[in-house]
Design an enzyme around this catalytic site. Structure first.
Site, PDB file in Angstrom:
ATOM      1  N   SER A   1       0.798  -1.230   0.000  1.00 43.88           N
ATOM      2  CA  SER A   1       0.000   0.000   0.000  1.00 43.88           C
ATOM      3  C   SER A   1       0.829   1.278   0.000  1.00 43.88           C
ATOM      4  O   SER A   1       0.476   2.249  -0.672  1.00 43.88           O
ATOM      5  CB  SER A   1      -0.964   0.003   1.189  1.00 43.88           C
ATOM      6  OG  SER A   1      -0.262  -0.093   2.410  1.00 43.88           O
ATOM      7  N   LYS A   2       1.932   1.305   0.754  1.00 41.08           N
ATOM      8  CA  LYS A   2       2.729   2.538   0.768  1.00 41.08           C
ATOM      9  C   LYS A   2       3.367   2.782  -0.592  1.00 41.08           C
ATOM     10  O   LYS A   2       3.468   3.930  -1.048  1.00 41.08           O
ATOM     11  CB  LYS A   2       3.808   2.489   1.846  1.00 41.08           C
ATOM     12  CG  LYS A   2       4.575   3.809   1.961  1.00 41.08           C
ATOM     13  CD  LYS A   2       5.553   3.819   3.106  1.00 41.08           C
ATOM     14  CE  LYS A   2       6.265   5.159   3.204  1.00 41.08           C
ATOM     15  NZ  LYS A   2       7.227   5.191   4.333  1.00 41.08           N
TER      16      LYS A   2
ATOM     17  N   CYS B   1      -1.093  -3.760  10.692  1.00 42.17           N
ATOM     18  CA  CYS B   1      -0.272  -3.968   9.500  1.00 42.17           C
ATOM     19  C   CYS B   1       0.854  -4.945   9.808  1.00 42.17           C
ATOM     20  O   CYS B   1       1.492  -4.866  10.869  1.00 42.17           O
ATOM     21  CB  CYS B   1       0.289  -2.632   9.018  1.00 42.17           C
ATOM     22  SG  CYS B   1       1.486  -2.774   7.669  1.00 42.17           S
TER      23      CYS B   1
ATOM     24  N   ASP C   1      -5.380  -1.337  11.676  1.00 41.11           N
ATOM     25  CA  ASP C   1      -6.330  -1.377  10.561  1.00 41.11           C
ATOM     26  C   ASP C   1      -7.715  -1.627  11.152  1.00 41.11           C
ATOM     27  O   ASP C   1      -7.974  -2.695  11.713  1.00 41.11           O
ATOM     28  CB  ASP C   1      -5.981  -2.501   9.575  1.00 41.11           C
ATOM     29  CG  ASP C   1      -4.716  -2.218   8.789  1.00 41.11           C
ATOM     30  OD1 ASP C   1      -4.489  -1.045   8.437  1.00 41.11           O
ATOM     31  OD2 ASP C   1      -3.947  -3.164   8.535  1.00 41.11           O
TER      32      ASP C   1
ATOM     33  N   ALA D   1      -4.474  -6.763   5.174  1.00 40.69           N
ATOM     34  CA  ALA D   1      -5.935  -6.775   5.106  1.00 40.69           C
ATOM     35  C   ALA D   1      -6.445  -7.960   4.297  1.00 40.69           C
ATOM     36  O   ALA D   1      -7.420  -8.627   4.683  1.00 40.69           O
ATOM     37  CB  ALA D   1      -6.430  -5.462   4.495  1.00 40.69           C
ATOM     38  N   GLU D   2      -5.793  -8.229   3.183  1.00 39.42           N
ATOM     39  CA  GLU D   2      -6.236  -9.318   2.308  1.00 39.42           C
ATOM     40  C   GLU D   2      -6.137 -10.674   3.012  1.00 39.42           C
ATOM     41  O   GLU D   2      -7.009 -11.531   2.858  1.00 39.42           O
ATOM     42  CB  GLU D   2      -5.399  -9.340   1.027  1.00 39.42           C
ATOM     43  CG  GLU D   2      -5.512  -8.087   0.170  1.00 39.42           C
ATOM     44  CD  GLU D   2      -4.490  -7.008   0.538  1.00 39.42           C
ATOM     45  OE1 GLU D   2      -4.294  -6.092  -0.263  1.00 39.42           O
ATOM     46  OE2 GLU D   2      -3.885  -7.097   1.636  1.00 39.42           O
TER      47      GLU D   2
ATOM     48  N   GLY E   1      -3.407   6.688   5.193  1.00 40.65           N
ATOM     49  CA  GLY E   1      -2.416   7.077   4.203  1.00 40.65           C
ATOM     50  C   GLY E   1      -3.008   7.388   2.845  1.00 40.65           C
ATOM     51  O   GLY E   1      -2.366   7.180   1.815  1.00 40.65           O
TER      52      GLY E   1
END
Length: 273
Positions: free
Chosen positions: A83-84, A179, A186, A218-219, A248
């Site tokens: 994600s970042k 995370c 999260d 998350a997945e 973010g």
């Protein structure tokens, strides 16, 4: 590349020009092997819905344009995107000149498809698009008076059921994990539809709360929950949708279903998005 080489949890410099190499891929197979999921014969269909809120570029006159984007990464993609790295990649367009928003959309979809090894779809919207907030569908189970004392590893032994067949939809706003790399929280709202043995709400809520200190992407959390429910009650039908709070400039919303011809839930944002 190993996850330790990603930019998560590290000080980063924003690039002044478009740079596709910023995208960092993570193979799905690693986390799926841990869950006992056969990547060549997935027990579910679905997508990861990525909503992005930091999106800008320049038009041919040098004038900035800003918008938001929604992108759909199929569950059968070989990779996900860290994600970042996606945030840094999107911000590399800030001083990039494009002929049109459609061209920007084409570039992003092509880059995501190349990195994930799947056909990524999506759309970019102007910033003044009207947005309506929604609420989770189904019965909310959060007000149950329960005692919780398991906040370590997710405990699927907490899932209990009644010997009665039902078709129902339930939801909870109490899902929280961290995370995998940064341990940042999260916060998630989960909506579950299923047809099969009736889940006992009190024990199932305890199960969801047991994710509270779990460090996973998350997945992976979504696929762990899906797999645990399947193993516990062997439902005739099951779908889960987790809407994570924005962090973010991005929120990630995994959807998994046993139905190949699934229909995604409403795209209305929840209040934490």
């Amino acid at each position: 590349m190993p996850l330790s080489t990603s930019l998560l949890g590290k000080k980063s410099t924003y690039k002044d020009s478009y740079d596709v190499t910023l995208l960092f891929k993570i193979p799905r197979i690693n986390n799926r092997n841990e869950l006992g999921i056969n990547s060549n014969n997935l027990p579910f269909y679905g997508v990861d819905v990525w909503n992005t809120y930091e999106l800008s570029c320049l038009n041919k006159n040098g004038k900035p344009w800003v918008g938001v984007g929604t992108f759909y990464i199929p569950t059968d993609s070989e990779n996900i995107v860290e994600s970042k790295s996606f945030k840094l990649y999107l911000n590399s367009f800030n001083n990039f000149v494009v002929e049109s928003v459609k061209e920007l959309e084409r570039i992003i979809l092509q880059d995501l498809s190349n990195v994930t090894h799947a056909k990524v779809t999506g759309r970019i919207f102007p910033i003044n698009t009207k947005v309506e907030f929604g609420v989770p569908s189904g019965k909310n189970i959060d007000d149950l008076d329960i005692v919780c004392n398991n906040y370590g590893a997710p405990d699927n032994s907490l899932i209990e059921y009644e010997d009665v067949l039902v078709e129902e939809e339930i939801n909870s706003n109490l899902l929280k994990s961290n995370c995998l790399v940064t341990s940042q929280p999260d916060w998630g709202t989960i909506v579950i539809k299923y047809k099969g043995k009736k889940l006992k709400y009190d024990s199932f809520l305890k199960y969801l709360i047991s994710f509270r200190n779990c460090n996973e992407f998350a997945e992976q959390c979504a696929e762990r929950i899906f797999t645990d429910i399947q193993n516990a009650i062997s439902p005739d039908f099951l779908s889960i949708y987790i809407v994570y709070a924005r962090r973010g400039g991005i929120d990630i919303c995994p959807y998994r279903s046993t139905d190949k011809n699934y229909t995604l839930p409403s795209d209305k944002r929840f209040i934490r998005q």
